[in-house]
Design an enzyme around this catalytic site. Structure first.
Site, PDB file in Angstrom:
ATOM      1  N   ASP A   1      -8.886   1.991  -1.895  1.00 43.84           N
ATOM      2  CA  ASP A   1      -7.999   1.507  -2.906  1.00 43.84           C
ATOM      3  C   ASP A   1      -7.681   0.228  -3.017  1.00 43.84           C
ATOM      4  OD1 ASP A   1      -7.580   4.583  -1.906  1.00 43.84           O
ATOM      5  OD2 ASP A   1      -6.561   4.569  -2.984  1.00 43.84           O
TER       6      ASP A   1
ATOM      7  N   GLY B   1      -6.873   9.052  -7.333  1.00 44.14           N
ATOM      8  CA  GLY B   1      -8.102   8.297  -6.916  1.00 44.14           C
ATOM      9  C   GLY B   1      -7.482   6.573  -7.595  1.00 44.14           C
TER      10      GLY B   1
ATOM     11  N   ARG C   1       2.592   4.113  -7.204  1.00 44.62           N
ATOM     12  CA  ARG C   1       1.688   5.148  -6.056  1.00 44.62           C
ATOM     13  C   ARG C   1       1.489   3.328  -5.994  1.00 44.62           C
ATOM     14  NH1 ARG C   1      -2.402   9.113  -5.067  1.00 44.62           N
ATOM     15  NH2 ARG C   1      -1.786   8.754  -2.608  1.00 44.62           N
TER      16      ARG C   1
HETATM   17  O1  MRU Z   1      -4.392   9.552  -2.111  1.00 43.33           O
HETATM   18  P1  MRU Z   1      -6.052  10.313  -2.577  1.00 43.33           P
HETATM   19  O2  MRU Z   1      -5.711  10.905  -3.400  1.00 43.33           O
HETATM   20  O3  MRU Z   1      -5.305   8.963  -4.297  1.00 43.33           O
HETATM   21  O4  MRU Z   1      -6.321   8.323  -2.187  1.00 43.33           O
HETATM   22  C1  MRU Z   1      -7.458   8.377  -2.741  1.00 43.33           C
HETATM   23  C2  MRU Z   1      -8.816   7.865  -2.319  1.00 43.33           C
HETATM   24  O5  MRU Z   1      -8.459   7.409  -1.325  1.00 43.33           O
HETATM   25  C3  MRU Z   1     -10.174   7.259  -2.676  1.00 43.33           C
HETATM   26  O6  MRU Z   1     -10.733   7.841  -1.147  1.00 43.33           O
HETATM   27  C4  MRU Z   1      -9.514   5.966  -3.306  1.00 43.33           C
HETATM   28  O7  MRU Z   1      -9.202   6.098  -4.455  1.00 43.33           O
HETATM   29  C5  MRU Z   1     -11.443   6.181  -3.834  1.00 43.33           C
HETATM   30  S1  MRU Z   1     -11.684   6.483  -5.406  1.00 43.33           S
HETATM   31  C6  MRU Z   1     -12.864   6.290  -5.934  1.00 43.33           C
END
Ligand code: MRU
Length: 355
Positions: free
Chosen positions: A247, A57, A99
């Site tokens: 993101d 997230g 990431r």
């Molecule tokens: O791969 P992830 O689980 O890190 O992806 C997270 C998301 O796509 C969320 O929707 C995004 O980070 C927003 S978190 C407040």
């Protein structure tokens, strides 16, 4: 668990904590079956935890990155300042490589390095002390940002509504109320009666394992659906509003979020359902002009060819596994931020909001 949350949700999970120089992460890969908190021992372990989505997230990986950077320099506090600064920058670049898509990670690391750059007249040990305070500030500020998004977004949720979300932009993705979930938590606290529909979010099931779990823990009325059921649910009138997280948002409002989000936005447009994105100001990347420029993380094939431990695709099959997609700005009704809801035209209004 969340002893210091100000939301009134005493059972909100604590995604991460910093105590006596130790970063502890709730291992999200084990949820919802096991709740395991994992203390981190090194910058390499933090890198790995971000890469493997033990912490995930956008806001949460920014906070974890800021604390993780402290591990990278804690043993060199007797170093001469200019050399300390070189190592600090190297370690920040290393963590940033874990990431690529969420801007919050590089935002938090840049903020830490920029802070250190303003105090290079101090010793390395003194800089470390200031950096620890900066990481704690990033963490604390995130709690207030979530609350701000909640306050500004809760007016969108009315009695009787069905609200769809995708992936997890909840408490588990941040430090407290979440981004997309913050309006839901606060509307629920105000006594609004509504239903949340949580897309399961293949391939890693953040919607099933995380969002439906955390909302259920907090007593919200949540229903889990498979990703391919969203169109049906919309066509039958179950969904009145979509709220997702993000993101990275480009200067024109194009929005990167978990793979599948763009499909939800297209469906919402088709059925005339407003599609909102909730995010703090740190998720806007005005240096990226449009969505095409956002780097999309491509993850391991095994995430697609296995369902948990079970193989579900033939050995040797060709696989694509982009972890995010980019929703074109014209499909978005507005951005729910800590400063209010930003509406189209986004290029002009985002520039004004973040001047
Ligand atoms: O791969 P992830 O689980 O890190 O992806 C997270 C998301 O796509 C969320 O929707 C995004 O980070 C927003 S978190 C407040």
């Amino acid at each position: 668990m969340a002893d210091n949350n100000k939301s009134g949700y005493s059972n909100l999970v604590k995604t991460l904590s910093w105590e006596n120089g130790v970063l502890t992460l709730l291992d999200q890969t084990k949820l919802p079956v096991e709740v395991i908190n994992e203390p981190q021992g090194s910058i390499e372990q933090v890198w790995d935890s971000i890469k493997k989505l033990k912490v995930r997230g956008a806001p949460a990986i920014g906070i974890a990155g800021a604390y993780g950077l402290l591990y990278g320099v804690k043993d060199i506090q007797d170093m001469e300042t200019s050399r300390f600064m070189d190592v600090l920058k190297e370690k920040a670049a290393y963590l940033d490589s874990s990431r690529p898509t969420a801007v919050n990670l590089s935002w938090a690391l840049k903020r830490m390095v920029a802070k250190a750059e303003t105090i290079t007249d101090l010793s390395a040990a003194e800089i470390y002390e200031v950096l620890e305070k900066e990481a704690i500030a990033i963490h604390e500020e995130d709690k207030a940002l979530c609350r701000g998004m909640g306050e500004n977004g809760k007016v969108l949720i009315k009695d009787g509504m069905g609200v769809l979300t995708h992936c997890n932009a909840g408490s588990l993705a941040t430090s407290e109320l979440g981004t997309a979930t913050a309006p839901m938590y606060l509307a629920h606290e105000d006594g609004v009666k509504f239903k949340v529909y949580s897309d399961e979010t293949r391939p890693l099931l953040q919607g099933a394992r995380l969002t439906s779990w955390e909302l259920q823990q907090s007593g919200l009325d949540v229903t889990l659906i498979c990703d391919n059921m969203a169109a049906f649910m919309m066509s039958k009138g179950f969904i009145d509003l979509v709220i997702v997280g993000t993101d990275r948002v480009a200067a024109n409002g194009d929005t990167a979020n978990k793979i599948g989000t763009m499909g939800v936005a297209i469906l919402a447009k088709h059925f005339g359902i407003p599609f909102y994105v909730a995010c703090p100001s740190s998720t806007f990347d005005l240096s990226t002009e449009k969505g095409d420029e956002i780097v999309i993380e491509e993850r391991d094939a095994e995430e697609v060819t296995f369902f948990g431990e079970r193989r579900t695709g033939p050995e040797g099959i060709q696989v694509r596994n982009p972890a995010f997609d980019v929703t074109p700005n014209e499909l978005i009704a507005g951005f729910i931020t800590e400063n209010g809801i930003v509406r189209p035209p986004f290029k002009e209004n985002l520039a004004k909001s973040f001047k």
